[in-house]
Design a protein around this motif. Sequence first.
Motif, PDB file in Angstrom:
ATOM      1  N   GLY A  89       0.792  -1.221   0.000  1.00  0.00           N
ATOM      2  CA  GLY A  89       0.000   0.000   0.000  1.00  0.00           C
ATOM      3  C   GLY A  89       0.826   1.274   0.000  1.00  0.00           C
ATOM      4  O   GLY A  89       0.273   2.356  -0.178  1.00  0.00           O
TER       5      GLY A  89
ATOM      6  N   GLU B 248      -8.181   4.279  -6.394  1.00  0.00           N
ATOM      7  CA  GLU B 248      -8.540   2.950  -5.907  1.00  0.00           C
ATOM      8  C   GLU B 248      -7.875   2.656  -4.563  1.00  0.00           C
ATOM      9  O   GLU B 248      -8.494   2.079  -3.665  1.00  0.00           O
ATOM     10  CB  GLU B 248      -8.159   1.883  -6.935  1.00  0.00           C
ATOM     11  CG  GLU B 248      -9.030   1.870  -8.167  1.00  0.00           C
ATOM     12  CD  GLU B 248      -8.555   0.883  -9.218  1.00  0.00           C
ATOM     13  OE1 GLU B 248      -7.619   0.105  -8.943  1.00  0.00           O
ATOM     14  OE2 GLU B 248      -9.120   0.907 -10.317  1.00  0.00           O
ATOM     15  N   LEU B 249      -6.607   3.053  -4.435  1.00  0.00           N
ATOM     16  CA  LEU B 249      -5.881   2.861  -3.174  1.00  0.00           C
ATOM     17  C   LEU B 249      -6.546   3.647  -2.047  1.00  0.00           C
ATOM     18  O   LEU B 249      -6.724   3.134  -0.935  1.00  0.00           O
ATOM     19  CB  LEU B 249      -4.421   3.285  -3.328  1.00  0.00           C
ATOM     20  CG  LEU B 249      -3.568   3.214  -2.069  1.00  0.00           C
ATOM     21  CD1 LEU B 249      -3.384   1.771  -1.629  1.00  0.00           C
ATOM     22  CD2 LEU B 249      -2.226   3.870  -2.304  1.00  0.00           C
ATOM     23  N   LYS B 250      -6.947   4.879  -2.354  1.00  0.00           N
ATOM     24  CA  LYS B 250      -7.595   5.722  -1.351  1.00  0.00           C
ATOM     25  C   LYS B 250      -8.920   5.097  -0.908  1.00  0.00           C
ATOM     26  O   LYS B 250      -9.218   5.022   0.290  1.00  0.00           O
ATOM     27  CB  LYS B 250      -7.836   7.109  -1.938  1.00  0.00           C
ATOM     28  CG  LYS B 250      -8.458   8.099  -0.991  1.00  0.00           C
ATOM     29  CD  LYS B 250      -8.628   9.444  -1.685  1.00  0.00           C
ATOM     30  CE  LYS B 250      -9.422  10.391  -0.822  1.00  0.00           C
ATOM     31  NZ  LYS B 250      -9.716  11.647  -1.510  1.00  0.00           N
ATOM     32  N   LEU B 251      -9.716   4.619  -1.843  1.00  0.00           N
ATOM     33  CA  LEU B 251     -10.987   3.974  -1.516  1.00  0.00           C
ATOM     34  C   LEU B 251     -10.776   2.697  -0.703  1.00  0.00           C
ATOM     35  O   LEU B 251     -11.508   2.421   0.246  1.00  0.00           O
ATOM     36  CB  LEU B 251     -11.779   3.665  -2.791  1.00  0.00           C
ATOM     37  CG  LEU B 251     -12.335   4.864  -3.548  1.00  0.00           C
ATOM     38  CD1 LEU B 251     -12.944   4.425  -4.867  1.00  0.00           C
ATOM     39  CD2 LEU B 251     -13.350   5.613  -2.705  1.00  0.00           C
ATOM     40  N   LYS B 252      -9.751   1.929  -1.095  1.00  0.00           N
ATOM     41  CA  LYS B 252      -9.456   0.693  -0.371  1.00  0.00           C
ATOM     42  C   LYS B 252      -9.036   1.001   1.063  1.00  0.00           C
ATOM     43  O   LYS B 252      -9.471   0.317   2.002  1.00  0.00           O
ATOM     44  CB  LYS B 252      -8.352  -0.084  -1.092  1.00  0.00           C
ATOM     45  CG  LYS B 252      -8.025  -1.425  -0.451  1.00  0.00           C
ATOM     46  CD  LYS B 252      -6.882  -2.102  -1.183  1.00  0.00           C
ATOM     47  CE  LYS B 252      -6.474  -3.377  -0.540  1.00  0.00           C
ATOM     48  NZ  LYS B 252      -6.002  -3.258   0.836  1.00  0.00           N
ATOM     49  N   ASN B 253      -8.219   2.034   1.253  1.00  0.00           N
ATOM     50  CA  ASN B 253      -7.785   2.407   2.604  1.00  0.00           C
ATOM     51  C   ASN B 253      -8.961   2.862   3.461  1.00  0.00           C
ATOM     52  O   ASN B 253      -9.035   2.537   4.646  1.00  0.00           O
ATOM     53  CB  ASN B 253      -6.719   3.498   2.547  1.00  0.00           C
ATOM     54  CG  ASN B 253      -5.380   2.978   2.067  1.00  0.00           C
ATOM     55  OD1 ASN B 253      -5.131   1.774   2.098  1.00  0.00           O
ATOM     56  ND2 ASN B 253      -4.523   3.874   1.620  1.00  0.00           N
ATOM     57  N   GLN B 254      -9.892   3.608   2.856  1.00  0.00           N
ATOM     58  CA  GLN B 254     -11.080   4.048   3.596  1.00  0.00           C
ATOM     59  C   GLN B 254     -11.929   2.849   4.004  1.00  0.00           C
ATOM     60  O   GLN B 254     -12.428   2.778   5.126  1.00  0.00           O
ATOM     61  CB  GLN B 254     -11.915   5.018   2.750  1.00  0.00           C
ATOM     62  CG  GLN B 254     -11.289   6.381   2.592  1.00  0.00           C
ATOM     63  CD  GLN B 254     -12.071   7.271   1.642  1.00  0.00           C
ATOM     64  OE1 GLN B 254     -12.931   6.802   0.894  1.00  0.00           O
ATOM     65  NE2 GLN B 254     -11.759   8.561   1.657  1.00  0.00           N
ATOM     66  N   ASN B 255     -12.090   1.906   3.071  1.00  0.00           N
ATOM     67  CA  ASN B 255     -12.881   0.708   3.358  1.00  0.00           C
ATOM     68  C   ASN B 255     -12.218  -0.129   4.454  1.00  0.00           C
ATOM     69  O   ASN B 255     -12.891  -0.629   5.359  1.00  0.00           O
ATOM     70  CB  ASN B 255     -13.070  -0.120   2.087  1.00  0.00           C
ATOM     71  CG  ASN B 255     -14.013  -1.272   2.286  1.00  0.00           C
ATOM     72  OD1 ASN B 255     -14.993  -1.166   3.010  1.00  0.00           O
ATOM     73  ND2 ASN B 255     -13.716  -2.390   1.652  1.00  0.00           N
ATOM     74  N   ASP B 256     -10.892  -0.270   4.380  1.00  0.00           N
ATOM     75  CA  ASP B 256     -10.161  -1.032   5.400  1.00  0.00           C
ATOM     76  C   ASP B 256     -10.313  -0.390   6.780  1.00  0.00           C
ATOM     77  O   ASP B 256     -10.469  -1.083   7.783  1.00  0.00           O
ATOM     78  CB  ASP B 256      -8.684  -1.152   5.040  1.00  0.00           C
ATOM     79  CG  ASP B 256      -8.428  -2.075   3.859  1.00  0.00           C
ATOM     80  OD1 ASP B 256      -9.371  -2.804   3.463  1.00  0.00           O
ATOM     81  OD2 ASP B 256      -7.297  -2.057   3.327  1.00  0.00           O
TER      82      ASP B 256
END
Length: 149
Positions: free
Chosen positions: A16, A46-54
């Motif tokens: 990440g 996509e990385l930003k969205l994934k980090n928010q979801n995590d």
Amino acid sequence: MKVILLQDVKSLGKKGDIVEVNPGYARNFVLPKKLGVEATPQAMNELKLKNQNDAKVAAENLAEAKALGAKLSESSVTAEIKMGEGGRAFGSVSSKEISELLKKQLNLAIDKKKIQLKDPIKGVGSYKVAVKLHPEVTAELLVHVKESK
């Protein structure tokens, strides 16, 4: 060239991370081995969205662990152990048995690895047992041990 790491790479960073590498290193090593992707605006989003979801999932898991910890702290389980002459116990109460008691008596499925016993319980009485539900949440469970007839 900026690259977003998909896996931990020893000399570069953790999964990440956005790192700057030489273009040749990226083309010949990082990208072909699928260790990272080029840091395009779409990939960054996509990385930003994934980090928010995590972060959201981690917060939910923490809340669930706190609720379960509160329930465990208020409850207790009762175990029976066979006793011999002079108050000596035959066997002991282990974390596996405590896990099974939680399932039978309280309908809670807790892995035996989460129950932290320094030593197996080898006597009659009440014992406080630590149950690590989450890296930030540890609950105290009261285990009553009585002599079986």
